[in-house]
Design an enzyme around this catalytic site. Structure first.
Site, mmCIF file in Angstrom:
data_model
loop_
_atom_site.group_PDB
_atom_site.id
_atom_site.type_symbol
_atom_site.label_atom_id
_atom_site.label_comp_id
_atom_site.label_asym_id
_atom_site.label_seq_id
_atom_site.Cartn_x
_atom_site.Cartn_y
_atom_site.Cartn_z
ATOM 1 N N HIS A 105 91.726 40.300 100.667
ATOM 2 C CA HIS A 105 91.117 40.905 99.479
ATOM 3 C C HIS A 105 89.647 40.692 100.012
ATOM 4 O O HIS A 105 89.147 39.761 100.387
ATOM 5 C CB HIS A 105 91.438 39.828 98.264
ATOM 6 C CG HIS A 105 90.924 40.571 97.174
ATOM 7 N ND1 HIS A 105 89.621 40.506 96.545
ATOM 8 C CD2 HIS A 105 91.884 41.202 96.204
ATOM 9 C CE1 HIS A 105 89.716 41.083 95.586
ATOM 10 N NE2 HIS A 105 90.868 41.639 95.190
ATOM 11 N N ASP A 117 98.989 42.811 95.093
ATOM 12 C CA ASP A 117 99.869 43.995 95.198
ATOM 13 C C ASP A 117 101.254 43.500 95.886
ATOM 14 O O ASP A 117 102.144 44.161 96.173
ATOM 15 C CB ASP A 117 99.362 45.093 95.844
ATOM 16 C CG ASP A 117 98.230 45.832 95.063
ATOM 17 O OD1 ASP A 117 97.076 45.584 95.479
ATOM 18 O OD2 ASP A 117 98.470 46.016 94.124
#
Ligand code: SDX
Length: 428
Positions: free
Chosen positions: A307, A364
């Site tokens: 991320h 996700d």
């Protein structure tokens, strides 16, 4: 701490204000940099170190794994609020009273019919069309059917645009799904709650009554809350920069949908399931895929990992991982890819490559496992992300316009050919 930063360029020193946010984040205000230095700018591909705006909507701390909407922790909101309450909080800055929430939903329901001619646009798509492309096109088309531009300085006008898109967007989501399955388009039932009605519009089949499943309703409500906003991510920054030219709300959100579609962003939830399926087909050989993810000559990345901001853990991934176990248990679904996902996560968290690069599961990584258990097709996963992110996009667009932010127009550093004379084609 000094409240100015000093920059020295070509022997000249320049001072710039240091600004501090309410969470004690510190930024150097370089608004005057080019002017005072005679043209010097900064360069920061991907804006990893550059703030595009001030915002009071969402705060996240990547090192501590903190995510708060309007000061409320994502953990509390996911546990205690429902999606419409969170949408109201993000857009208007406060949790709604019961009267405000009832009126909000009533106004949304009044705006939840889509012009019949939009179906003609939907009909023109091939069944094989990816639902994100369909959704982006239909959202942009809403401008044609709702031509009044938004006067952001009119609270009433802005409110009407908000309830209009919150009413119509779930219909477009359901229609995009039913287009692929060949089911007739459905409007659900306005006597249901917001999330109940979304599920009915998505799943009702013509020849039987649709029975609500509380597990699905609660799971989807929580997933939508977890996806509702995430400060200046790629798609939200897209919505803001498109809106900064004073393009309309629907057009700006249509652009955000396209940005979210990419597999490095919202498209990752679909890519995670495809990756887990490939590993399952490969006999569960997670080590092979870990090696591919670390091989610089291989473009493969471990989807759902890493991320831009979270360098410790993504708080949403923690919540979704627990929810995945609960939902599959409640639904009595055994999904081997969940075990593969857990095995992959364990391996990655112990692997030096991932530890060195602070790569952890993101939002996700587990969400697709829940969507699949709910019977949502893989190609619809990113559409579900968009459905959750809609209130965040609206809130950020509204804030940018109310703050009268200038049109977004970054600078560049030119590295092409210097001036040269034109050469006629016969001389080339
Ligand atoms: C979302 O920004 C947001 O807030 C987004 C989001 C939201 O709510 O809006 O949180 C939603 O988009 C989550 C992210 C979903 N994307 C994926 O899961 C795709 C896989 N992850 C990556 O591609 C990547 O981690 C990003 C895009 C998420 C972040 O990329 P960065 O911050 O630009 O980091 P990078 O590409 O510079 O990587 C740093 C290093 C590199 O290695 P080195 O060159 O230093 O040796 O880490 C490596 C990368 O190769 N790396 C990975 C990896 N992610 C980063 N290596 C293998 N697998 C990965 N997934």
């Amino acid at each position: 701490m000094s409240n100015t930063a000093t920059l020295e360029v070509n022997g000249e020193k320049y001072e710039f204000p240091i600004v501090t946010g309410t969470e004690n984040e510190v930024a150097i205000d370089i608004k005057k940099l080019r002017g005072v230095t005679g043209g010097v700018t900064t360069i920061d591909p991907g804006y990893k170190n550059t703030g595009s705006c001030t915002s009071s909507i969402t705060f996240l701390d990547g090192e501590k794994g903190i995510l708060r909407y309007g000061g409320y922790s994502i953990e509390e909101l996911a546990e205690k609020a429902d999606f419409l309450e969170v949408a109201f909080l993000l857009i208007f800055g406060e949790l709604p009273t019961k009267e405000e929430l009832d009126k909000f939903y009533s106004d949304i329901k009044k705006n939840s019919i889509v012009d019949e001619d939009v179906k003609k646009i939907l009909d023109a798509f091939p069944k094989a069309a990816h639902p994100m492309g369909v959704l982006s096109s239909l959202t942009s088309a809403l401008t044609a059917f709702n031509p009044d531009a938004v006067d952001v300085n009119s609270e009433e006008d802005m409110y009407n645009s908000v309830v209009r898109i919150l009413g119509k967007f779930p219909v477009l989501v359901a229609w995009a799904m039913r287009k692929k399955s060949g089911l007739p388009l459905d409007y659900g039932d306005k006597n249901l709650g917001y999330v109940e009605n979304i599920l009915k519009m998505m799943f009702k089949v013509p020849n039987e009554e649709y029975t609500q499943n509380k597990v699905l309703v609660e799971a989807l409500d929580k997933l939508l809350i977890l996806h509702a906003d995430h400060e200046q991510n790629c798609s939200t920054s897209t919505v803001r920069i498109v809106g900064s030219s004073h393009a309309g709300l629907f057009a700006s959100i249509s652009a955000g949908i396209s940005a979210l579609w990419g597999p490095l962003h919202g498209g990752a939830n679909q890519a995670v399931l495809e990756m887990l399926e490939a590993i399952k087909e490969d006999g569960g050989d997670t080590k092979k895929y870990m090696a591919k993810a670390k091989d610089k000559s291989d473009p493969f990345r471990l989807m759902g990992f890493g991320h831009r901001v979270y360098k410790n853990f993504d708080p949403r991934a923690k919540i979704i991982k627990v929810a995945a176990d609960e939902v599959l248990g409640d639904l009595g679904v055994e999904d081997p890819v969940l075990e593969i996902a857990k095995g992959l996560e364990k391996e990655a968290l112990e692997d030096q490559y991932f530890v060195d690069r602070k790569l952890y599961p993101n939002v996700d990584f587990y969400s697709g496992i829940i969507y699949r258990a709910m019977g949502i097709p893989t190609e619809m996963f990113t559409v579900m992300f968009a459905l959750g992110r809609l209130p965040g996009w609206i809130a950020q667009w509204r804030e940018m316009r109310l703050n009268k932010e200038p049109i977004g127009r970054p600078r560049q550093l030119y590295t092409g050919p210097t001036e040269r004379a034109f050469k006629p084609i016969e001389d080339r």
